[in-house]
Motif scaffolding. Structure first.
Motif, PDB file in Angstrom:
ATOM      1  N   CYS A 104       0.831  -1.312   0.209  1.00 30.12           N
ATOM      2  CA  CYS A 104       0.098   0.176   0.011  1.00 30.12           C
ATOM      3  C   CYS A 104       0.804   1.281  -0.016  1.00 30.12           C
ATOM      4  O   CYS A 104       1.783   1.307   0.950  1.00 30.12           O
ATOM      5  CB  CYS A 104      -1.088   0.028   1.087  1.00 30.12           C
ATOM      6  N   GLU A 105       0.658   2.164  -1.000  1.00 27.37           N
ATOM      7  CA  GLU A 105       1.516   3.357  -1.095  1.00 27.37           C
ATOM      8  C   GLU A 105       0.714   4.395  -0.040  1.00 27.37           C
ATOM      9  O   GLU A 105      -0.181   4.416   0.613  1.00 27.37           O
ATOM     10  CB  GLU A 105       1.247   3.915  -2.441  1.00 27.37           C
ATOM     11  N   PRO A 106       1.554   5.558   0.319  1.00 30.19           N
ATOM     12  CA  PRO A 106       1.282   6.344   1.539  1.00 30.19           C
ATOM     13  C   PRO A 106       0.029   6.951   1.424  1.00 30.19           C
ATOM     14  O   PRO A 106      -0.611   6.963   2.523  1.00 30.19           O
ATOM     15  CB  PRO A 106       2.496   7.481   1.276  1.00 30.19           C
ATOM     16  N   ARG A 107      -0.421   7.516   0.218  1.00 29.63           N
ATOM     17  CA  ARG A 107      -1.752   8.256   0.270  1.00 29.63           C
ATOM     18  C   ARG A 107      -2.889   7.334   0.519  1.00 29.63           C
ATOM     19  O   ARG A 107      -4.033   7.457   1.303  1.00 29.63           O
ATOM     20  CB  ARG A 107      -2.039   9.078  -1.149  1.00 29.63           C
ATOM     21  N   THR A 108      -2.979   6.192  -0.050  1.00 31.82           N
ATOM     22  CA  THR A 108      -3.873   4.885   0.033  1.00 31.82           C
ATOM     23  C   THR A 108      -4.004   4.612   1.490  1.00 31.82           C
ATOM     24  O   THR A 108      -5.166   4.349   1.952  1.00 31.82           O
ATOM     25  CB  THR A 108      -3.883   4.149  -1.040  1.00 31.82           C
ATOM     26  N   ALA A 109      -2.859   4.230   2.101  1.00 38.53           N
ATOM     27  CA  ALA A 109      -2.493   3.828   3.397  1.00 38.53           C
ATOM     28  C   ALA A 109      -3.369   4.776   4.227  1.00 38.53           C
ATOM     29  O   ALA A 109      -4.118   4.306   5.229  1.00 38.53           O
ATOM     30  CB  ALA A 109      -1.304   3.752   3.730  1.00 38.53           C
ATOM     31  N   ARG A 110      -3.249   6.056   4.188  1.00 40.13           N
ATOM     32  CA  ARG A 110      -3.731   7.160   5.223  1.00 40.13           C
ATOM     33  C   ARG A 110      -5.114   7.185   4.975  1.00 40.13           C
ATOM     34  O   ARG A 110      -6.045   7.047   5.919  1.00 40.13           O
ATOM     35  CB  ARG A 110      -3.428   8.453   4.827  1.00 40.13           C
TER      36      ARG A 110
ATOM     37  N   PRO B 230      -0.937   0.490   7.701  1.00 44.89           N
ATOM     38  CA  PRO B 230       0.361   0.959   7.651  1.00 44.89           C
ATOM     39  C   PRO B 230       0.704   1.153   6.331  1.00 44.89           C
ATOM     40  O   PRO B 230       0.284   0.092   5.285  1.00 44.89           O
ATOM     41  CB  PRO B 230       1.233   0.047   8.406  1.00 44.89           C
ATOM     42  N   GLU B 231       1.628   2.055   5.986  1.00 47.49           N
ATOM     43  CA  GLU B 231       2.265   2.088   4.519  1.00 47.49           C
ATOM     44  C   GLU B 231       2.974   0.748   4.365  1.00 47.49           C
ATOM     45  O   GLU B 231       3.578   0.278   5.187  1.00 47.49           O
ATOM     46  CB  GLU B 231       3.077   3.374   4.390  1.00 47.49           C
ATOM     47  N   GLY B 232       2.837   0.208   3.089  1.00 48.15           N
ATOM     48  CA  GLY B 232       3.515  -0.923   2.785  1.00 48.15           C
ATOM     49  C   GLY B 232       2.692  -2.308   3.058  1.00 48.15           C
ATOM     50  O   GLY B 232       3.338  -3.007   2.742  1.00 48.15           O
ATOM     51  N   ASP B 233       1.774  -2.082   3.885  1.00 52.03           N
ATOM     52  CA  ASP B 233       1.105  -3.375   4.118  1.00 52.03           C
ATOM     53  C   ASP B 233       0.431  -3.881   2.696  1.00 52.03           C
ATOM     54  O   ASP B 233       0.095  -3.089   1.993  1.00 52.03           O
ATOM     55  CB  ASP B 233      -0.262  -2.918   5.099  1.00 52.03           C
TER      56      ASP B 233
END
Length: 176
Positions: free
Chosen positions: A125-131, A136-139
């Motif tokens: 998961c990239e940072p914007r979508t993770a938020r 967590p980013e990268g999940d």
């Protein structure tokens, strides 16, 4: 029976949500929030998949939640010449029930649904979508690319749905 919490959601591969969550009743219900809509310059890949030569496409990004729990982020690209699209999307998003994909397609585009091509892969998961999803980013998340076509085989929409990997299973069922 209405689920009380989100844990293991089984989404039929060609649908948007699990069938048991389609009714919008009670305290816990599906909510669709528009994040952005715009006319954008489409990438060559998007134009190729939609079999279009024009560079501008309509882009719609939505966050779908069950109660307060984010389920997925969906981004769709389609030709800009679809009349009254925004009004139809709002009608569907605010309806008492989220209809099956074929009904949504016919309501949006005014032509018979012909089917879809779908590819699913696990991606970080990239940072914007993770938020947006609260992960967590990268999940790992499940990324579904889906191209929908009308009964004549004409492509109408290319979408990317980012499902939380911790709660979603995409299911494909076949018939003999």
């Amino acid at each position: 029976m209405e689920p009380r919490c989100v844990s293991d959601l089984r989404v039929p591969l060609g649908e948007l949500i699990p069938p048991e969550l389609s009714a919008r009743t009670g305290d816990q219900r599906i909510e669709v929030r528009e994040i952005e809509h715009a006319i954008v310059d489409a990438t060559p890949y998007v134009r190729e998949r939609l079999e279009r030569v024009e560079s501008q496409m309509f882009m719609l990004e939505q966050l779908v939640s069950y109660g307060d729990e984010p389920l997925y982020v969906r981004v769709g690209y389609l030709p800009v010449d679809v009349p009254r699209l925004s009004a139809r999307v709002i009608e569907i998003d605010r309806g008492a029930r989220i209809p099956p994909l074929g009904k949504v397609f016919e309501s949006l585009y005014g032509v018979p649904f012909g089917g879809h091509e779908t590819v699913v892969e696990a991606v970080p998961c990239e940072p914007r979508t993770a938020r947006l999803l609260g992960v967590p980013e990268g999940d790992p998340i499940l990324l579904r690319e889906m191209l929908t076509r009308d009964a004549d085989g004409v492509p109408w929409e290319l979408s990317y749905t980012h499902y939380r990997g911790d709660i979603h299973t995409l299911v494909s069922e076949g018939a003999p």
